[in-house]
Design an enzyme around this catalytic site. Structure first.
Site, short mmCIF file in Angstrom:
data_model
loop_
_atom_site.label_atom_id
_atom_site.label_comp_id
_atom_site.label_asym_id
_atom_site.label_seq_id
_atom_site.Cartn_x
_atom_site.Cartn_y
_atom_site.Cartn_z
N SER A 13 -85.89 20.76 -100.63
CA SER A 13 -86.66 19.90 -99.73
C SER A 13 -86.80 18.51 -100.35
CB SER A 13 -88.03 20.50 -99.43
OG SER A 13 -88.73 20.75 -100.62
N ASP A 57 -78.04 18.80 -105.77
CA ASP A 57 -78.85 18.85 -104.55
C ASP A 57 -78.72 17.57 -103.74
OD1 ASP A 57 -79.56 21.14 -105.80
OD2 ASP A 57 -81.64 20.57 -106.19
N GLU A 85 -74.48 28.14 -110.55
CA GLU A 85 -75.91 27.86 -110.73
C GLU A 85 -76.23 27.48 -112.17
OE1 GLU A 85 -77.86 26.82 -108.31
OE2 GLU A 85 -77.60 28.75 -107.32
N GLY A 90 -86.49 26.41 -103.03
CA GLY A 90 -85.22 26.34 -103.73
C GLY A 90 -84.09 25.88 -102.82
N LEU A 91 -84.42 25.36 -101.63
CA LEU A 91 -83.38 24.86 -100.72
C LEU A 91 -83.38 23.34 -100.69
CD1 LEU A 91 -83.84 27.42 -97.78
CD2 LEU A 91 -82.22 27.53 -99.68
N GLY A 112 -90.72 24.21 -101.82
CA GLY A 112 -90.74 25.18 -102.91
C GLY A 112 -89.85 26.38 -102.69
C1 GLA Z 1 -82.14 22.64 -109.10
C2 GLA Z 1 -81.62 21.28 -109.56
C3 GLA Z 1 -80.10 21.22 -109.49
C4 GLA Z 1 -79.45 22.44 -110.17
C5 GLA Z 1 -80.10 23.72 -109.70
C6 GLA Z 1 -79.61 24.94 -110.47
O1 GLA Z 1 -81.91 22.81 -107.72
O2 GLA Z 1 -82.17 20.24 -108.79
O3 GLA Z 1 -79.64 20.02 -110.05
O4 GLA Z 1 -79.53 22.30 -111.56
O5 GLA Z 1 -81.52 23.69 -109.83
O6 GLA Z 1 -78.26 25.14 -110.24
#
Ligand code: GLA
Length: 393
Positions: A129, A178, A35, A126-127, A124
């Site tokens: 979208s 992502d 992360e 963190g997955l 929102g």
């Molecule tokens: C977000 C960003 C990714 C990555 C994560 C943290 O999801 O879009 O590029 O930096 O945070 O790991």
């Protein structure tokens, strides 16, 4: 929404018959570990989810308009292909506009179309979208461009174009993780992705007697973009300071734990903490991939716990809610590891839980979390699926 319902809804919004409607899909993602290191050239370990965006699409030959609608929002937006630069900052639709703009600039044949978006990735959370919307849009525009005799691209290029759109059009300095997972995910596999070279490897997600459980802490995220960009800037500062001692490095992921210990005196305060997280997290990803392949799931789970601790203490991107959620999960006797996933400051945790005990786990975690925070988390039924593709159904 089922695909037949989606086509019916499409005809309600745009009229016409369902015969010429096409369906393109891209995935939300969970990051297992690695992360806040994708923008430092590190290796990350995400997997694509069954939570996804499907875009139902119909070409409008001769038209200069891209029409946008969504199944879950009242918004309707029309983009003019000749002025795609003009839609920055829309409340909804600017991710699609950004991708269309960047692809047109890159020489794709972007034509008129009607689009209806159906997203099951919670916004929102963190997955990712946003990445699922970008990549579904890119996959569709690419297919239509090719069919019009224009340029095409592979899934890696579509991920890169989608990231470029988010960086330059939406002003979010995200890394590549992502969009890569949304695009290149593979059913029942995690992707070990080297963000410096974009070399990648699929690793079977064989978790033995454990399953992944994803939970949302339901904290509304605020100021996330500025905090995210601040962390990136701190990493860049750490890199230039370390380069005075280690001239061969081009990113923080190049620094081994040994070299970091020998040279960390050039860093101070928060900048030192941020770099220490990055170096440690890079090592944990390598270790995690090794452990997973060796079938040592318990030790892999311990890497998740260590990752969360580092994101809390050194990188400071967790917060009360994510700490309470991961802490409650880690206290459950059938959970061998839990951590925040994604950018943090709210959003989700990922936990490894004994298969068959998910309901018991959810109850245990909800009780503890609610006592600590005052409201309940949400648990998702997830599976690991493919990335971007056209659906023929
Ligand atoms: C977000 C960003 C990714 C990555 C994560 C943290 O999801 O879009 O590029 O930096 O945070 O790991």
């Amino acid at each position: 929404m089922k695909t037949t319902e989606l086509k019916t809804e499409f005809c309600r919004v745009y009229g016409g018959a369902p015969d010429d409607i096409r369906l393109f899909s891209a995935a939300g993602r969970v990051n297992l570990i690695g992360e806040h290191i994708d923008y430092c050239g590190g290796r990350v370990f995400p997997a694509a989810l069954n939570l996804r965006t499907v875009v139902a699409a119909r070409k409008r030959p001769g038209s200069k308009e891209i029409r946008l609608a969504a199944t879950t929002l009242p918004d309707r937006v029309t983009l003019n292909i000749d002025t795609l630069d003009a839609y920055r900052g829309l409340k909804w639709g600017d991710y699609q506009a950004g991708v269309a703009y960047v692809m047109r600039e890159a020489g794709f044949a972007v034509g008129g179309c009607e689009l209806l978006y159906d997203t099951t990735v919670p916004f929102g959370s963190g997955l990712s979208s946003s990445a699922s919307i970008e990549v579904a849009t890119a996959r569709m525009l690419c297919a239509f461009s090719g069919e019009a005799g224009g340029k095409t691209a592979d899934l890696v290029e579509l991920a890169v174009l989608s990231q470029r759109a988010e960086n330059t059009y939406n002003n979010v300095a995200c890394g590549i993780m992502d969009q890569f997972a949304a695009s290149l995910g593979k059913k029942a596999h995690a992707i070990l992705l080297d963000c410096k070279t974009l070399a990648y490897q699929y690793i079977p997600l064989d978790l033995g007697r454990y399953s992944l459980v994803i939970a949302n802490c339901n904290k509304s995220r605020s100021l996330i973009e500025s905090k995210y960009n601040e962390r990136r800037a701190e990493c860049e500062q750490a890199l230039s300071l370390l380069q005075t001692r280690l001239p061969g490095i081009t990113c923080l992921a190049d620094v081994s734990p040994e070299d970091f210990e020998k040279n960390q005196a050039v860093l101070a305060g928060k900048v030192a903490d941020r770099a220490r997280h990055v170096v440690g997290e890079c090592a944990r990803v390598a270790e995690s991939a090794r452990l997973l392949q060796a079938g040592n799931i318990e030790a892999f789970g311990e890497c998740l716990n260590q990752s969360h601790r580092s994101l809390k203490d050194l990188y400071e991107v967790t917060g009360v809610e994510l700490d309470a959620l991961a802490g409650a999960a880690q206290a459950f006797d059938g959970c061998i590891g839990s951590r925040m996933t994604g950018a943090g400051f709210g959003g989700c945790t990922v936990s490894l839980v004994e298969s068959g005990r998910a309901a018991e786990f959810a109850k245990f975690v909800t009780d503890r979390y609610q006592k600590a925070v005052g409201y309940a988390p949400t648990f998702y039924q997830t599976s690991v699926e493919d990335g971007a593709k056209e659906l023929y159904e």
